[in-house]
Design an enzyme around this catalytic site. Sequence first.
Site, PDB file in Angstrom:
ATOM      1  N   CYS A   2       6.769  -8.509  -4.544  1.00 37.63           N
ATOM      2  CA  CYS A   2       7.168  -9.849  -4.937  1.00 37.63           C
ATOM      3  C   CYS A   2       8.374 -10.248  -4.093  1.00 37.63           C
ATOM      4  O   CYS A   2       8.944  -9.443  -3.381  1.00 37.63           O
ATOM      5  CB  CYS A   2       7.541  -9.867  -6.403  1.00 37.63           C
ATOM      6  SG  CYS A   2       6.364  -9.009  -7.442  1.00 37.63           S
ATOM      7  N   ARG A  27       4.988 -11.943   0.684  1.00 37.99           N
ATOM      8  CA  ARG A  27       5.213 -10.711  -0.085  1.00 37.99           C
ATOM      9  C   ARG A  27       4.370 -10.644  -1.354  1.00 37.99           C
ATOM     10  O   ARG A  27       4.217  -9.589  -1.955  1.00 37.99           O
ATOM     11  CB  ARG A  27       6.682 -10.614  -0.473  1.00 37.99           C
ATOM     12  CG  ARG A  27       7.599 -10.429   0.706  1.00 37.99           C
ATOM     13  CD  ARG A  27       9.010 -10.522   0.249  1.00 37.99           C
ATOM     14  NE  ARG A  27       9.347  -9.428  -0.642  1.00 37.99           N
ATOM     15  CZ  ARG A  27       9.972  -8.329  -0.270  1.00 37.99           C
ATOM     16  NH1 ARG A  27      10.299  -8.163   0.976  1.00 37.99           N
ATOM     17  NH2 ARG A  27      10.261  -7.387  -1.139  1.00 37.99           N
ATOM     18  N   TRP A  73       3.450 -10.894  -7.394  1.00 38.11           N
ATOM     19  CA  TRP A  73       2.210 -10.180  -7.035  1.00 38.11           C
ATOM     20  C   TRP A  73       1.997  -9.232  -8.191  1.00 38.11           C
ATOM     21  O   TRP A  73       2.690  -8.240  -8.330  1.00 38.11           O
ATOM     22  CB  TRP A  73       2.440  -9.438  -5.727  1.00 38.11           C
ATOM     23  CG  TRP A  73       1.224  -8.905  -5.047  1.00 38.11           C
ATOM     24  CD1 TRP A  73       0.376  -9.586  -4.230  1.00 38.11           C
ATOM     25  CD2 TRP A  73       0.738  -7.557  -5.095  1.00 38.11           C
ATOM     26  NE1 TRP A  73      -0.606  -8.747  -3.763  1.00 38.11           N
ATOM     27  CE2 TRP A  73      -0.409  -7.498  -4.283  1.00 38.11           C
ATOM     28  CE3 TRP A  73       1.148  -6.402  -5.735  1.00 38.11           C
ATOM     29  CZ2 TRP A  73      -1.140  -6.336  -4.093  1.00 38.11           C
ATOM     30  CZ3 TRP A  73       0.416  -5.239  -5.552  1.00 38.11           C
ATOM     31  CH2 TRP A  73      -0.721  -5.212  -4.736  1.00 38.11           C
ATOM     32  N   ASN A  99      11.478  -7.361  -9.058  1.00 33.32           N
ATOM     33  CA  ASN A  99      10.463  -6.687  -8.245  1.00 33.32           C
ATOM     34  C   ASN A  99      10.468  -5.242  -8.686  1.00 33.32           C
ATOM     35  O   ASN A  99      11.532  -4.650  -8.822  1.00 33.32           O
ATOM     36  CB  ASN A  99      10.837  -6.684  -6.763  1.00 33.32           C
ATOM     37  CG  ASN A  99      10.814  -8.060  -6.169  1.00 33.32           C
ATOM     38  OD1 ASN A  99      10.294  -8.990  -6.770  1.00 33.32           O
ATOM     39  ND2 ASN A  99      11.409  -8.194  -4.996  1.00 33.32           N
ATOM     40  N   GLY A 100       9.296  -4.647  -8.844  1.00 37.96           N
ATOM     41  CA  GLY A 100       9.236  -3.246  -9.247  1.00 37.96           C
ATOM     42  C   GLY A 100       8.485  -3.109 -10.555  1.00 37.96           C
ATOM     43  O   GLY A 100       7.827  -4.041 -11.012  1.00 37.96           O
ATOM     44  N   GLU A 486      -7.362   1.100  14.047  1.00 38.21           N
ATOM     45  CA  GLU A 486      -6.552  -0.105  13.836  1.00 38.21           C
ATOM     46  C   GLU A 486      -7.404  -1.377  13.976  1.00 38.21           C
ATOM     47  O   GLU A 486      -7.242  -2.331  13.216  1.00 38.21           O
ATOM     48  CB  GLU A 486      -5.375  -0.103  14.833  1.00 38.21           C
ATOM     49  CG  GLU A 486      -4.520  -1.362  14.870  1.00 38.21           C
ATOM     50  CD  GLU A 486      -3.825  -1.696  13.554  1.00 38.21           C
ATOM     51  OE1 GLU A 486      -3.939  -0.938  12.583  1.00 38.21           O
ATOM     52  OE2 GLU A 486      -3.186  -2.764  13.501  1.00 38.21           O
ATOM     53  N   LYS A 490      -7.718  -4.096  11.020  1.00 37.24           N
ATOM     54  CA  LYS A 490      -7.389  -5.518  11.185  1.00 37.24           C
ATOM     55  C   LYS A 490      -8.554  -6.380  10.713  1.00 37.24           C
ATOM     56  O   LYS A 490      -8.367  -7.363  10.007  1.00 37.24           O
ATOM     57  CB  LYS A 490      -7.086  -5.857  12.661  1.00 37.24           C
ATOM     58  CG  LYS A 490      -5.763  -5.438  13.196  1.00 37.24           C
ATOM     59  CD  LYS A 490      -4.569  -6.204  12.668  1.00 37.24           C
ATOM     60  CE  LYS A 490      -3.939  -5.575  11.465  1.00 37.24           C
ATOM     61  NZ  LYS A 490      -3.026  -4.492  11.597  1.00 37.24           N
ATOM     62  N   GLU A 493      -9.003  -6.177   6.766  1.00 38.98           N
ATOM     63  CA  GLU A 493      -7.978  -6.748   5.890  1.00 38.98           C
ATOM     64  C   GLU A 493      -7.911  -8.274   5.954  1.00 38.98           C
ATOM     65  O   GLU A 493      -7.550  -8.896   4.963  1.00 38.98           O
ATOM     66  CB  GLU A 493      -6.603  -6.112   6.119  1.00 38.98           C
ATOM     67  CG  GLU A 493      -5.955  -6.396   7.437  1.00 38.98           C
ATOM     68  CD  GLU A 493      -4.614  -5.678   7.591  1.00 38.98           C
ATOM     69  OE1 GLU A 493      -3.941  -5.434   6.601  1.00 38.98           O
ATOM     70  OE2 GLU A 493      -4.251  -5.383   8.737  1.00 38.98           O
ATOM     71  N   HIS A 509     -22.398  13.240  14.105  1.00 37.15           N
ATOM     72  CA  HIS A 509     -22.310  14.093  12.918  1.00 37.15           C
ATOM     73  C   HIS A 509     -22.456  13.290  11.628  1.00 37.15           C
ATOM     74  O   HIS A 509     -22.080  13.772  10.564  1.00 37.15           O
ATOM     75  CB  HIS A 509     -20.986  14.861  12.931  1.00 37.15           C
ATOM     76  CG  HIS A 509     -20.839  15.750  14.116  1.00 37.15           C
ATOM     77  ND1 HIS A 509     -21.573  16.908  14.277  1.00 37.15           N
ATOM     78  CD2 HIS A 509     -20.090  15.620  15.242  1.00 37.15           C
ATOM     79  CE1 HIS A 509     -21.261  17.475  15.432  1.00 37.15           C
ATOM     80  NE2 HIS A 509     -20.375  16.698  16.041  1.00 37.15           N
ATOM     81  N   LYS A 608       2.911  -7.921   2.141  1.00 37.49           N
ATOM     82  CA  LYS A 608       3.494  -7.450   3.402  1.00 37.49           C
ATOM     83  C   LYS A 608       4.245  -6.139   3.248  1.00 37.49           C
ATOM     84  O   LYS A 608       4.212  -5.285   4.117  1.00 37.49           O
ATOM     85  CB  LYS A 608       4.431  -8.540   3.933  1.00 37.49           C
ATOM     86  CG  LYS A 608       5.061  -8.232   5.276  1.00 37.49           C
ATOM     87  CD  LYS A 608       4.046  -8.318   6.385  1.00 37.49           C
ATOM     88  CE  LYS A 608       4.616  -7.943   7.740  1.00 37.49           C
ATOM     89  NZ  LYS A 608       3.525  -7.500   8.628  1.00 37.49           N
TER      90      LYS A 608
HETATM   91  C1  F6R Z   1      -1.720  -3.672   7.944  1.00 36.57           C
HETATM   92  C2  F6R Z   1      -0.348  -3.525   7.498  1.00 36.57           C
HETATM   93  C3  F6R Z   1      -0.038  -2.421   6.558  1.00 36.57           C
HETATM   94  C4  F6R Z   1       1.347  -1.823   6.880  1.00 36.57           C
HETATM   95  C5  F6R Z   1       1.725  -0.767   5.835  1.00 36.57           C
HETATM   96  C6  F6R Z   1       3.063  -0.109   6.161  1.00 36.57           C
HETATM   97  O1  F6R Z   1      -1.856  -4.697   8.882  1.00 36.57           O
HETATM   98  O2  F6R Z   1       0.500  -4.283   7.860  1.00 36.57           O
HETATM   99  O3  F6R Z   1      -1.023  -1.440   6.577  1.00 36.57           O
HETATM  100  O4  F6R Z   1       1.306  -1.270   8.150  1.00 36.57           O
HETATM  101  O5  F6R Z   1       1.805  -1.347   4.574  1.00 36.57           O
HETATM  102  O6  F6R Z   1       4.085  -1.039   6.209  1.00 36.57           O
HETATM  103  P1  F6R Z   1       5.457  -0.751   6.921  1.00 36.57           P
HETATM  104  O7  F6R Z   1       5.187  -0.547   8.371  1.00 36.57           O
HETATM  105  O8  F6R Z   1       6.294  -1.954   6.642  1.00 36.57           O
HETATM  106  O9  F6R Z   1       6.029   0.504   6.301  1.00 36.57           O
END
Ligand code: F6R
Length: 613
Positions: A2, A27, A73, A99-100, A486, A490, A493, A509, A608
């Site tokens: 949040c 967030r 969130w 938050n938490g 990756e 991408k 997500e 396999h 995020k």
């Molecule tokens: C995917 C993404 C997440 C972050 C993960 C770690 O695009 O952004 O998978 O990489 O939540 O976040 P950080 O790097 O902030 O610890």
Amino acid sequence: MCGIVGYAGAKDASAVVLEGLKKLEYRGYDSAGIASLNGRLAICRAQGKLSNLEIKLKEKPLPGRVAIGHTRWATHGAPVERNAHPHADESGRVAVVQNGIVENFIPLRAQLQQEGHRFKSDTDTEVITHLIDKYMAAGHDLAAACRLAFQQLEGAHAIAVVSDQEPGKIIAARLGHAGGVIVGLGHGENYLASDIPAILEHTQRVVFLEDREMAVITAGSVEFARLDGSPVTKEAVGITWDAAAADKGRYRHFMQKEIYEQPQSIQSTLRGRVDFTTGRVTLEELPLSPAEAAAIERIVIVACGTSAYAVLVGQFLIERLAGVRVSVDYASEFRYRNPLVDAKTVILAISQSGETVDTLAALEEGRRKGGKLWSIVNVQGSAVHRISDGAILMQAGPEIGVASTKAFTATLTDLFLLGMYLGQLRGVLTEAGSRELAAALARLPELAGQVLADGGNDYEALAELYHQKEHFLFLGRGLNYPIALEGALKLKEISYIHAEGYPAGEMKHGPIALIDRDMPVVCLVPKDNVYEKMISQVEQVRSRNGIVIALVNEGDEGVAKKSNHVLSIPRAHPLLTPVIAVITLQLLAYYMAVRRGADVDQPRNLAKSVTVE
Ligand code: F6R
């Protein structure tokens, strides 16, 4: 998760808070609300996106010079208005945002209910409001009541509180790792935020609260104390990001802007760290003598999500360039398996936000076991940055799009630099070798720019053809295997297409069974030491009627002939190819998501910065 924003000053506080919340919407965004003080406490909340709250505020403004706000969130309680923050007590005296997770909220609520408190929401946060109200009713002032309330909470929290009994004040607190609590210092006004972009346009002087610290914020002053009431002196930090960097500018999405910023962020990552004449790398934030570098027996790299894929590239690079044994782990797994760590082990955490709870916990586990803590982190002053014995700041600038892009390529570049730095200190890299690698690095921003400028790759046409597919496979080998992972992440997500990344050699396999005429397979086939092996994978996919989208070096007609489509990239040093290749896959995912009409910057269920387990 949040986002929290607060303001005390001479401006229209709810307007300042609303603007700040807009910068934090990435967030969390299932509901939002603001509490403002104008003689009395007034609260406005709305379910859904922040724009719903904005509409409500236009209809019924919240005047006042002190306000706190929150984007939610959901963790406890459905994402409906009744559960949106701020939460007020029955008398309407106190409002709280958090938050938490209050882990012991069930016994606390039961106890408060027995004492006569009536609850209006299903959230854990509401217990904090009632606890503060209870202590104020017993004669404590706001700060003392907050302290007594906070001391009863289990879990990790970032909290802000206002009360009409002491109308000029915001109380803020950080307990454990539930995201940042940042006090922004102004002139005749002060700010509160869970992340820097929320207040960047107002101030670049900030103070970060540590675990179990509180701040009492008014327009003219900020006092810091520990949760036990003892005062604490804090230093302000100057933030180097500028406000324009946290703005979308001419782009449609933050993710798009951040993809296009990569030539510049890679350049910034290199600036001042590489002597391109001698090839020497200096990492001032990680001062090491040759003896200290030689004493390192093992590096354990930990991270989550996209950062965890960067870790896999890092393992390859550091072992190759520095000759140090490297093991890797998801931060979320590391702490639960009693890892072997000693004084000769370095725990290297990678985190864009610097607030990911699992990554922090992994570092703490490393600390408990006597390891040295290093990090590669984007947010200056974040918890990961502060806990580390040595840190490399990414220089990517603020990353707002939920899907990480420029932080990933900055991390890969930093890992390369770290490998060179350790390799030079340990005498593994020769001078000639260093000069060759430095020359390859010097070209990297330009090559990234070419990927972005090249009209040859028609991502929109690919999106048009394949946006309705339900599954994608991404195959790579060696250093490009993590890039396949990756690329798949991408895509899934932001477009919600199921995608799997796989080491190409493992195809036969199992996953080969998935291939048919409906399965697009993105094969990473740059010219490197496993080029021939990758070509044979392309053949295998084609022979089973799979749709091959091959990522190749420019002009590779041989692979083009065997593929349905190609995405071409300029030729880079093989150890730096992942940096260039991933930009292509970011663009593929981006255009696919846009074609599907998905919310690129705020994908469903994602936030995020993941500050809860
Ligand atoms: C995917 C993404 C997440 C972050 C993960 C770690 O695009 O952004 O998978 O990489 O939540 O976040 P950080 O790097 O902030 O610890």
